[in-house]
Write a protein that holds these residues in place. Structure first.
Motif, PDB file in Angstrom:
ATOM      1  N   GLY A 226     -11.166  -8.261 -10.853  1.00  0.00           N
ATOM      2  CA  GLY A 226     -11.216  -9.726 -10.831  1.00  0.00           C
ATOM      3  C   GLY A 226      -9.999 -10.358 -10.181  1.00  0.00           C
ATOM      4  O   GLY A 226      -9.742 -11.552 -10.340  1.00  0.00           O
ATOM      5  N   VAL A 227      -9.240  -9.583  -9.414  1.00  0.00           N
ATOM      6  CA  VAL A 227      -8.035 -10.115  -8.788  1.00  0.00           C
ATOM      7  C   VAL A 227      -8.405 -11.074  -7.665  1.00  0.00           C
ATOM      8  O   VAL A 227      -9.490 -10.965  -7.073  1.00  0.00           O
ATOM      9  N   LYS A 228      -7.527 -12.020  -7.394  1.00  0.00           N
ATOM     10  CA  LYS A 228      -7.704 -12.904  -6.232  1.00  0.00           C
ATOM     11  C   LYS A 228      -7.273 -12.120  -4.995  1.00  0.00           C
ATOM     12  O   LYS A 228      -6.084 -11.865  -4.796  1.00  0.00           O
ATOM     13  N   LEU A 229      -8.230 -11.737  -4.189  1.00  0.00           N
ATOM     14  CA  LEU A 229      -7.937 -10.870  -3.043  1.00  0.00           C
ATOM     15  C   LEU A 229      -8.038 -11.658  -1.750  1.00  0.00           C
ATOM     16  O   LEU A 229      -9.008 -12.392  -1.516  1.00  0.00           O
ATOM     17  N   HIS A 230      -7.002 -11.494  -0.929  1.00  0.00           N
ATOM     18  CA  HIS A 230      -7.053 -12.074   0.415  1.00  0.00           C
ATOM     19  C   HIS A 230      -6.951 -10.940   1.423  1.00  0.00           C
ATOM     20  O   HIS A 230      -6.028 -10.135   1.378  1.00  0.00           O
ATOM     21  N   ILE A 231      -7.933 -10.867   2.321  1.00  0.00           N
ATOM     22  CA  ILE A 231      -7.951  -9.816   3.334  1.00  0.00           C
ATOM     23  C   ILE A 231      -7.277 -10.355   4.597  1.00  0.00           C
ATOM     24  O   ILE A 231      -7.662 -11.394   5.134  1.00  0.00           O
ATOM     25  N   CYS A 232      -6.267  -9.613   5.057  1.00  0.00           N
ATOM     26  CA  CYS A 232      -5.487 -10.050   6.211  1.00  0.00           C
ATOM     27  C   CYS A 232      -5.988  -9.379   7.491  1.00  0.00           C
ATOM     28  O   CYS A 232      -6.307  -8.192   7.494  1.00  0.00           O
ATOM     29  N   ARG A 233      -6.000 -10.163   8.565  1.00  0.00           N
ATOM     30  CA  ARG A 233      -6.208  -9.648   9.929  1.00  0.00           C
ATOM     31  C   ARG A 233      -7.450  -8.780  10.081  1.00  0.00           C
ATOM     32  O   ARG A 233      -7.378  -7.651  10.570  1.00  0.00           O
ATOM     33  N   ILE A 234      -8.576  -9.293   9.673  1.00  0.00           N
ATOM     34  CA  ILE A 234      -9.825  -8.554   9.889  1.00  0.00           C
ATOM     35  C   ILE A 234     -10.008  -8.391  11.401  1.00  0.00           C
ATOM     36  O   ILE A 234      -9.635  -9.272  12.183  1.00  0.00           O
ATOM     37  N   SER A 235     -10.568  -7.242  11.832  1.00  0.00           N
ATOM     38  CA  SER A 235     -10.612  -7.021  13.278  1.00  0.00           C
ATOM     39  C   SER A 235     -11.975  -6.592  13.809  1.00  0.00           C
ATOM     40  O   SER A 235     -12.188  -6.575  15.012  1.00  0.00           O
ATOM     41  N   SER A 236     -12.908  -6.236  12.931  1.00  0.00           N
ATOM     42  CA  SER A 236     -14.149  -5.639  13.447  1.00  0.00           C
ATOM     43  C   SER A 236     -15.395  -6.365  12.955  1.00  0.00           C
ATOM     44  O   SER A 236     -15.375  -7.033  11.906  1.00  0.00           O
ATOM     45  N   ALA A 237     -16.475  -6.196  13.695  1.00  0.00           N
ATOM     46  CA  ALA A 237     -17.760  -6.780  13.312  1.00  0.00           C
ATOM     47  C   ALA A 237     -18.214  -6.220  11.966  1.00  0.00           C
ATOM     48  O   ALA A 237     -18.674  -6.964  11.096  1.00  0.00           O
ATOM     49  N   ALA A 238     -18.058  -4.912  11.783  1.00  0.00           N
ATOM     50  CA  ALA A 238     -18.493  -4.297  10.521  1.00  0.00           C
ATOM     51  C   ALA A 238     -17.652  -4.807   9.350  1.00  0.00           C
ATOM     52  O   ALA A 238     -18.163  -4.985   8.240  1.00  0.00           O
ATOM     53  N   GLY A 239     -16.370  -5.067   9.607  1.00  0.00           N
ATOM     54  CA  GLY A 239     -15.498  -5.621   8.573  1.00  0.00           C
ATOM     55  C   GLY A 239     -15.937  -7.022   8.172  1.00  0.00           C
ATOM     56  O   GLY A 239     -16.005  -7.358   6.984  1.00  0.00           O
ATOM     57  N   VAL A 240     -16.267  -7.845   9.163  1.00  0.00           N
ATOM     58  CA  VAL A 240     -16.738  -9.207   8.887  1.00  0.00           C
ATOM     59  C   VAL A 240     -18.001  -9.145   8.030  1.00  0.00           C
ATOM     60  O   VAL A 240     -18.158  -9.896   7.066  1.00  0.00           O
ATOM     61  N   GLU A 241     -18.873  -8.212   8.362  1.00  0.00           N
ATOM     62  CA  GLU A 241     -20.137  -8.093   7.632  1.00  0.00           C
ATOM     63  C   GLU A 241     -19.894  -7.727   6.163  1.00  0.00           C
ATOM     64  O   GLU A 241     -20.541  -8.272   5.263  1.00  0.00           O
ATOM     65  N   LEU A 242     -18.928  -6.847   5.904  1.00  0.00           N
ATOM     66  CA  LEU A 242     -18.627  -6.476   4.515  1.00  0.00           C
ATOM     67  C   LEU A 242     -18.106  -7.675   3.731  1.00  0.00           C
ATOM     68  O   LEU A 242     -18.443  -7.864   2.562  1.00  0.00           O
ATOM     69  N   ILE A 243     -17.263  -8.487   4.385  1.00  0.00           N
ATOM     70  CA  ILE A 243     -16.719  -9.657   3.683  1.00  0.00           C
ATOM     71  C   ILE A 243     -17.824 -10.684   3.437  1.00  0.00           C
ATOM     72  O   ILE A 243     -17.901 -11.293   2.367  1.00  0.00           O
ATOM     73  N   ARG A 244     -18.681 -10.823   4.436  1.00  0.00           N
ATOM     74  CA  ARG A 244     -19.789 -11.782   4.288  1.00  0.00           C
ATOM     75  C   ARG A 244     -20.640 -11.402   3.070  1.00  0.00           C
ATOM     76  O   ARG A 244     -20.957 -12.240   2.227  1.00  0.00           O
ATOM     77  N   ALA A 245     -20.956 -10.113   2.985  1.00  0.00           N
ATOM     78  CA  ALA A 245     -21.792  -9.644   1.867  1.00  0.00           C
ATOM     79  C   ALA A 245     -21.067  -9.842   0.534  1.00  0.00           C
ATOM     80  O   ALA A 245     -21.667 -10.286  -0.450  1.00  0.00           O
ATOM     81  N   ALA A 246     -19.765  -9.553   0.512  1.00  0.00           N
ATOM     82  CA  ALA A 246     -18.998  -9.704  -0.730  1.00  0.00           C
ATOM     83  C   ALA A 246     -18.970 -11.165  -1.165  1.00  0.00           C
ATOM     84  O   ALA A 246     -19.114 -11.480  -2.353  1.00  0.00           O
ATOM     85  N   LYS A 247     -18.800 -12.056  -0.210  1.00  0.00           N
ATOM     86  CA  LYS A 247     -18.779 -13.479  -0.550  1.00  0.00           C
ATOM     87  C   LYS A 247     -20.140 -13.935  -1.071  1.00  0.00           C
ATOM     88  O   LYS A 247     -20.214 -14.732  -2.002  1.00  0.00           O
ATOM     89  N   GLN A 248     -21.197 -13.402  -0.434  1.00  0.00           N
ATOM     90  CA  GLN A 248     -22.534 -13.779  -0.880  1.00  0.00           C
ATOM     91  C   GLN A 248     -22.790 -13.323  -2.310  1.00  0.00           C
ATOM     92  O   GLN A 248     -23.499 -13.972  -3.065  1.00  0.00           O
ATOM     93  N   GLN A 249     -22.150 -12.201  -2.680  1.00  0.00           N
ATOM     94  CA  GLN A 249     -22.312 -11.720  -4.054  1.00  0.00           C
ATOM     95  C   GLN A 249     -21.381 -12.439  -5.029  1.00  0.00           C
ATOM     96  O   GLN A 249     -21.317 -12.085  -6.198  1.00  0.00           O
ATOM     97  N   GLY A 250     -20.645 -13.401  -4.504  1.00  0.00           N
ATOM     98  CA  GLY A 250     -19.830 -14.221  -5.388  1.00  0.00           C
ATOM     99  C   GLY A 250     -18.430 -13.702  -5.643  1.00  0.00           C
ATOM    100  O   GLY A 250     -17.740 -14.185  -6.532  1.00  0.00           O
ATOM    101  N   LEU A 251     -17.979 -12.720  -4.899  1.00  0.00           N
ATOM    102  CA  LEU A 251     -16.622 -12.210  -5.095  1.00  0.00           C
ATOM    103  C   LEU A 251     -15.601 -13.232  -4.581  1.00  0.00           C
ATOM    104  O   LEU A 251     -15.799 -13.827  -3.518  1.00  0.00           O
TER     105      LEU A 251
END
Lengths: 424, 317
Positions: A226-251
């Motif tokens: 439950g930590v407040k996580l900030h991801i720095c310097r994302i660089s790839s399409a696959a990375g963006v997709e993982l964050i998108r999915a995580a945000k959609q799940q409410g993380l």
């Protein structure tokens, strides 16, 4: 000192404002917009006709190189560069020498910065002692000393149990953890994206899975703790997709991208241009398109300069041996404007990525021009074209992949707490 | 982007890579090399084309063989040759590469032959030398080894006459090989319609297919009906570890034996840039057999390097 900024085009992402309106500043704060407050007598009037009046920029990653790397840059040179770039607040990563892992170092840095009386400096402390990834730092003490978040900068944290503990401990106190996702085994010795250019040039490569594997681990542990996580310097399409999915799940996760990655790709390496040796590596054109899409749909919250001044000797080497990094403070505004123009964005929407949204990631009431807010203001001329010339940069780091590029948007005034700290 | 190898007249200023080298220049180099050989392709004549010029062999990475062939080539052109083994001197004393280059320029070198462990080092040096100095890349990291590729092209042309009807297979550690990259670009430039690479996945760059080659992991399939087999050297440090389990297993699957070579065309030629690991990437029967043209490569290598040096010396800038 009372300041009256008149006839400027006021842009405020928070209040979705884009209109010609005067700004009245008193006691370091925005006293009124449009109409002068009662009994307001201006000590100084700034004529902003034809100029844009916006919140000062907030940069989530600016290396000031102090302590330890004063041959690359000093607080004086980089703070001057920051305000010349319209930046009024900046977060500095802990990868100094020694790293920012104890309160005394943080206090000294804050004290030095405060005496310079320019941009606000928000140190990000080391998550582990000496950034070694083994023992936790005294997070509560460091927070008391003025740290806003905890990070490994670009140092690896390979022991996932230590990462879990660090996140649990940070979550206990509601501290933010900032991490750049990169698996250190997969990235070992790598200097370029594992793609077409590295294949052709024979450069040791860093695959996209180095980012996604580390990112998946971080997201899973953030879910767990439950930590407040900030991801720095994302660089790839696959990375963006993982964050998108995580945000959609409410993380509760936020994410930034460097301005270099918004504009450049591996193709810019060309004939081994060491200015394009960056961390993370510049990836493919497809990845760049995905980063831009991620900015548009809100998956990526902020654009930062990822300012990393490098001295000339360390850059004048064959690609892989050249030190990674580029100067960036003075280019953040024009490169955000360039991106906005290319994507046909409104100015409030575009500037939010470098003002309001980084402020929210930092947990600051900043990045906007509401009445009562601190008067951190950037007044710039959106029409002035200028050519990026290293010698003209105020930063001690002269290396940038944008050398020679014609950019648009020149800072005229930077105000911090109602004081004019830069005039250009 | 300006091609850093050519001067404003489109002449060869430096030889850094075979990539993007105009086909006319490649053919000129091969034709010129032929003039340095006698009718049997054996003897090399001494000519005064580089008389009074200084060629510096600047090797940041040790290599006796390549350095020697450059030295012989320069001497046959009547140049003064200076050999510098920088690997064991200045850089270990903390001198920067830029300082080394500056110092060598101040010694009035006309030509640098450079070998360095980092990809892109030759481009870097070419960017920083005085405008009248020529740079020949004698191998930079995993990036390029253009004279090796050109001598390979010369050898192929010598035996096969044409390029447009050939099937060529490159076998071995493409990932770490500057020779393979230079060969692939040179073969494409000369119009070879089918270039194959044969290796386990651990020894291939991720996007090797983008270089215009067909990828095979099996020797029998990859060698089927090929006209030319280009073997690559397997570095000792790759023979065990995460890339390969053992030299024995590598030889079993990818070592060139007579049995595997039988899949190629009956008149196929076998080449190797040397030094060979007999019994690891190539069986002695093949290395010394009727298909092998490995020793011709060495002889032709001197003529090709003479051609490159004399062409560079002739560039007007």
């Amino acid at each position: 000192m009372n300041i009256h900024i008149k006839n400027g085009r006021l842009i405020d992402p928070k209040n979705n404002l884009d209109a010609v309106q005067d700004v009245f500043i008193a006691a370091g704060r925005i006293a009124a917009l449009g109409v002068a407050p009662p009994r307001f007598a201006a000590d100084r009037v700034i004529d902003a006709s034809g100029l844009i009046v916006a919140p000062g920029l907030i940069d989530l990653a600016a290396r000031l190189r102090e302590p330890g790397y004063e041959y690359r840059a000093t607080l004086e040179s980089e703070m001057e560069a920051a305000v010349a770039g319209g930046i009024t607040s900046l977060a500095c990563p802990p990868d100094t020498e020694p790293p920012l892992d104890e309160p005394g170092l943080v206090e000294m840095l804050k004290h030095r910065a405060k005496n310079l009386n320019q941009a606000h400096v928000y140190p990000v402390a080391a998550l582990t002692s000496a950034l070694k990834g083994q023992e936790l730092t005294e997070m509560a003490e460091l927070a008391d000393a003025g740290c806003v978040a905890f990070s490994q900068a670009d140092a690896p944290l390979t022991d996932t149990r230590v990462l879990l503990r660090a996140m649990q401990y940070a979550a206990t106190f509601n501290f933010s953890v900032w991490l750049r996702p990169q698996d250190s085994f997969l990235a070992k010795n790598g200097v370029a994206h594992d793609g077409e250019v590295a294949t052709r040039c024979g450069l040791p490569a860093i695959p996209v899975c180095a980012e996604t594997i580390a990112l998946s681990t971080m997201l899973a542990l953030a879910q767990e703790t439950g930590v407040k996580l900030h991801i720095c310097r994302i660089s790839s399409a696959a990375g963006v997709e993982l964050i998108r999915a995580a945000k959609q799940q409410g993380l509760a996760v936020t994410c930034d991208v460097s301005m270099n990655h918004v504009h450049l790709s591996e193709m810019d390496i060309g004939f081994f241009d060491p200015n394009c040796h960056l961390v993370p590596p510049l990836r493919s054109l497809r990845d760049r398109a995905a980063l831009r899409a991620g900015l548009l749909d809100g998956t990526i919250d902020a654009i930062c300069s990822n300012h990393a001044p490098v001295d000339e000797d360390a850059k004048q080497l064959p690609f892989a041996e050249a030190e990674a990094g580029a100067t960036g403070l003075e280019l953040l505004l024009p490169l955000v404007l360039k991106w906005a123009q290319q994507e046909k964005l409104t100015l409030p929407g575009a500037l939010a990525k470098a003002t309001l949204q980084p402020a929210q990631i930092l947990g600051l009431d900043a990045g906007h021009l509401s009445v009562g807010a601190a008067a951190d203001v950037c007044v710039f001329d959106p029409e002035t074209y200028w050519k990026v010339e290293p010698a003209a940069l105020k930063s001690q780091g002269k290396n940038t992949p944008f050398t020679g590029l014609e950019v648009q948007g020149r800072v005229r005034y930077t105000l911090v707490d109602g004081q004019v700290v830069y005039q250009g | 982007m300006k091609n850093p190898q050519l001067n404003s007249n489109g002449e060869l200023q430096h030889l850094l890579t075979t990539e993007g080298l105009p086909v006319k220049i490649v053919r000129d180099i091969l034709d010129r090399a032929a003039t340095f050989l006698d009718a049997d392709g054996r003897e090399i004549k001494k000519v005064p084309l580089l008389h009074g010029k200084s060629v510096f062999n600047v090797f940041f990475e040790n290599s006796t063989r390549t350095r020697t062939t450059f030295e012989i080539a320069a001497k046959r052109l009547s140049a003064d040759v200076v050999n510098l083994n920088i690997g064991s001197s200045s850089t270990s004393k903390g001198e920067t590469l830029l300082d080394t280059v500056g110092n060598l320029c101040a010694m009035h070198a006309d030509m640098f032959v450079v070998r360095h462990a980092q990809s892109g080092a030759a481009h870097f040096i070419a960017r920083h030398v005085a405008p009248d100095v020529h740079v020949i890349n004698a191998g930079d990291g995993r990036h390029a080894h253009p004279t090796q590729a050109l001598l390979d092209m010369f050898t192929i042309r010598h035996y096969k006459k044409e390029f447009h009807n050939l099937r060529v297979a490159i076998v071995g550690d493409v990932l770490h090989s500057r020779v393979a990259r230079s060969q692939i670009h040179a073969l494409s430039t000369l119009g070879v319609p089918e270039v194959r690479v044969i290796a386990p996945k651990t020894l291939l760059p991720t996007m090797v297919a983008n270089l215009g080659v067909q990828v095979y992991h099996d020797m029998a399939q990859g060698l089927r009906d090929v006209d030319v087999v280009l073997m690559l050297r397997l570095q000792h440090e790759r023979m065990q570890g995460a890339a390969l389990p053992s030299a024995q297993e590598y030889f079993k699957n990818y070592g060139l034996t007579e049995e595997k070579l039988a899949h190629a065309r009956p008149d196929a030629i076998v080449m190797h840039p040397g030094p060979m690991n007999r019994g690891i990437e190539i069986d002695s029967c093949v290395a010394d057999g009727a298909h092998s043209v490995i020793l011709s490569q060495v002889t032709f290598g001197i003529a090709v390097r003479m051609a490159v040096m004399s062409m560079l010396a002739g560039a007007k800038g």
